[in-house]
Design an enzyme around this catalytic site. Structure first.
Site, PDB file in Angstrom:
ATOM      1  N   ARG A 187       0.681  14.522  13.506  1.00 14.50           N
ATOM      2  CA  ARG A 187       1.157  14.371  12.124  1.00 14.50           C
ATOM      3  C   ARG A 187       1.196  15.682  11.333  1.00 14.50           C
ATOM      4  O   ARG A 187       0.459  15.874  10.365  1.00 14.50           O
ATOM      5  CB  ARG A 187       0.329  13.311  11.397  1.00 14.50           C
TER       6      ARG A 187
ATOM      7  N   ARG B 229      -8.804  -0.565   4.306  1.00 19.91           N
ATOM      8  CA  ARG B 229      -7.895   0.458   3.775  1.00 19.91           C
ATOM      9  C   ARG B 229      -6.537  -0.153   3.433  1.00 19.91           C
ATOM     10  O   ARG B 229      -5.850   0.339   2.551  1.00 19.91           O
ATOM     11  CB  ARG B 229      -7.674   1.557   4.815  1.00 19.91           C
TER      12      ARG B 229
ATOM     13  N   LYS C  47       0.834  -1.211   0.000  1.00 18.55           N
ATOM     14  CA  LYS C  47       0.000   0.000   0.000  1.00 18.55           C
ATOM     15  C   LYS C  47       0.864   1.253   0.000  1.00 18.55           C
ATOM     16  O   LYS C  47       0.617   2.192  -0.764  1.00 18.55           O
ATOM     17  CB  LYS C  47      -0.900   0.003   1.247  1.00 18.55           C
ATOM     18  N   ASN C  48       1.881   1.268   0.877  1.00 18.88           N
ATOM     19  CA  ASN C  48       2.634   2.518   1.064  1.00 18.88           C
ATOM     20  C   ASN C  48       3.658   2.796  -0.033  1.00 18.88           C
ATOM     21  O   ASN C  48       4.325   3.827  -0.013  1.00 18.88           O
ATOM     22  CB  ASN C  48       3.285   2.549   2.451  1.00 18.88           C
TER      23      ASN C  48
ATOM     24  N   ASP D  81       4.486   0.460  12.025  1.00 19.09           N
ATOM     25  CA  ASP D  81       3.283  -0.155  11.450  1.00 19.09           C
ATOM     26  C   ASP D  81       3.097  -1.612  11.873  1.00 19.09           C
ATOM     27  O   ASP D  81       2.099  -2.235  11.514  1.00 19.09           O
ATOM     28  CB  ASP D  81       3.319  -0.067   9.914  1.00 19.09           C
TER      29      ASP D  81
ATOM     30  N   CYS E 291      -4.911  13.029  13.124  1.00 16.64           N
ATOM     31  CA  CYS E 291      -5.500  11.717  12.866  1.00 16.64           C
ATOM     32  C   CYS E 291      -5.341  10.843  14.094  1.00 16.64           C
ATOM     33  O   CYS E 291      -4.733  11.246  15.082  1.00 16.64           O
ATOM     34  CB  CYS E 291      -4.897  11.072  11.630  1.00 16.64           C
TER      35      CYS E 291
END
Ligand code: EPU
Length: 429
Positions: A131, A408, A22-23, A316, A126
């Site tokens: 952030r 997501r 994803k990233n 993560d 968030c």
């Protein structure tokens, strides 16, 4: 709203295919804004964040064609996106879209690089921390953009184009490094980026940009040098495997016991995470097809871990490791140094019977003999999946609410786990 029901206690055995990262996918899609030619991305995961970014790019005038499935393709094979930003019709990224996904703020760099201006909503806070985007704006200013903040929007202007410069990051930042690379590839002159993030996804984006004609060297090291070019072309690039998905399923197998091959995974993307699992007593082996994870019988040893930028232990995977350590034989300590508030999972794990105490940025986890199922929910992606890992080992039923967080970042999570013997199902509505 969908929920996921898990009945714990079954070991995992079999093969789990690992999707594209994803990233890496998100910045690669954003990099398409730098050229008027078509960028073809392969191995793109089917994720809610990818679909949302398709909409966001569409708003700027980008056409995206999703390649059809070829005969013989498995349902897990990633999709192919043909992305064409031939005409950028709008350089504004509105609040309604940016507030749904922080990474969409990153369009600011290619838009100002190619179009000389961009107006992008500030993303706001968030669930995992404040952030800020100050370092991204520092990068754009250093390369010659004028920055204004008005009505919640950042307006960046460089009517005569950006010019190369020296960027020294006071702290390691993935978003800052992506921004610096994307802003400098079309700049006039050379840019030197010091204290750059070394995450593999940075290297993947740089490799793709180089295929498009950029001149980037040193990606994957703390010093990246970018020689600006006048124009970028189209290219074809396959997204690298998702190291966080890899680590997540490795921890799920460590939690339940069993023997699973993570197909397509690359151990070198995740050495720090795999080392921690080995210290906990899990057998890890790189094979021809991926990574084999085995745990038979013996209990888990507790670990002490601090999250760090790559090549350190990734933030993560912090929540997933914490879920795993709830069942260790002894007391573990996990310190989070990247995001100040990334402990939303702690109280939910406690609802399942975990013993966790928070002192500032360190969580102390006393292993317990058993967890018991309960209804839980989480407010971010990695926290949500940590609850699934705990649920796989909890007695009885756990209902994980707010599943859209999982969608997501995890492609077909429940299908991949069911195929290895888990009792897990999505309940729609
Ligand atoms: N930071 C600043 N100022 C800035 C930018 C960052 O102070 O201008 C701070 C952040 O607040 C944070 C630290 O620097 O404390 C590191 O932030 P970084 O920029 O590295 O993170 P990011 O680029 O916003 C990406 C991933 C995150 C992952 C982090 C760290 C994507 C789309 N997101 O975020 O992934 O946790 O790097 O590795 O690549 C996730 O996938 O669940 C996720 C949150």
């Amino acid at each position: 709203m969908d929920r996921i029901r898990v009945v714990g206690g079954r070991p995992l055995n079999g093969v789990i295919p690992i999707s594209g990262a994803k990233n890496a996918t998100l910045p690669l899609m954003i990099a398409s804004l730098l050229t008027d030619q078509t960028l073809v991305l392969e191995n793109v995961p089917r994720l809610a964040d990818v679909a949302l970014l398709q909409r966001i790019l569409g708003n700027h005038g980008v056409d995206i064609m999703v390649g059809g499935k070829r005969p013989g393709d498995s349902e897990y094979k990633g999709q192919t996106l043909h992305i064409s930003a031939a005409d950028i019709v709008d350089t504004t990224a509105p609040y309604e879209l940016v507030s749904k996904m922080r990474a969409s703020f990153w369009v600011i760099a290619p838009l100002v690089a190619r179009m000389g201006e961009a107006k992008v909503s500030m993303p706001g806070g968030c669930a995992i921390g404040t952030r800020p985007v100050d370092l991204l704006l520092m990068v754009l200013e250093r390369l010659g953009a004028e920055i204004d903040i008005d009505g919640g929007y950042v307006i960046a202007r460089a009517p005569r184009g950006l010019r190369g410069g020296e960027i020294v990051f006071p702290k390691v930042t993935v978003s800052g490094t992506h921004t610096a690379i994307m802003a400098s590839v079309l700049a006039d002159g050379t840019t030197v980026i010091d204290n750059a993030a070394r995450e593999p996804e940075i290297g993947d984006v740089a490799a793709c940009l180089n295929k498009m004609g950029a001149k980037i060297s040193g990606a994957g090291t703390p010093r990246i040098v970018v020689e600006g070019v006048a124009k970028l072309n189209g290219a074809r690039h396959s997204v690298l495997p998702d190291r966080i998905e890899t680590g997540t399923y490795a921890m799920a197998v460590a939690m339940t016991g069993g023997d699973v091959t993570l197909e397509g995974a690359q151990a070198e993307l995740l050495q720090a995470g795999l080392d921690v699992l080995a210290r906990a007593g899990v057998q890890i082996a790189a094979t021809n097809t991926g990574i084999r994870v085995v745990r038979n019988g013996a209990g888990l040893a507790p670990v002490e871990v601090t999250t760090d930028p790559f090549p350190g232990f990734p933030t993560d995977l912090q929540a997933q490791l914490m879920a795993l350590m709830t069942r260790a034989r002894g007391t573990s300590r996990i310190t989070e140094t990247i995001f100040e508030n990334r402990f939303m999972h702690v109280q939910e794990l406690v609802r399942l019977g975990a013993r966790i105490h928070l002192h500032g940025e360190t969580a102390t986890i006393e292993g317990v003999a058993r967890l018991r199922g309960a209804p839980v929910m989480a407010t971010d992606l990695r926290a949500s999946v940590s609850l699934v890992i705990a649920a796989l080992a909890a007695e009885g039923e756990t209902m994980v609410n707010r599943v859209y967080h999982l969608d997501r970042g995890f492609e077909r999570l429940e299908d991949k786990l069911v195929a290895c013997g888990a009792d897990i199902a999505r309940i729609s509505g």
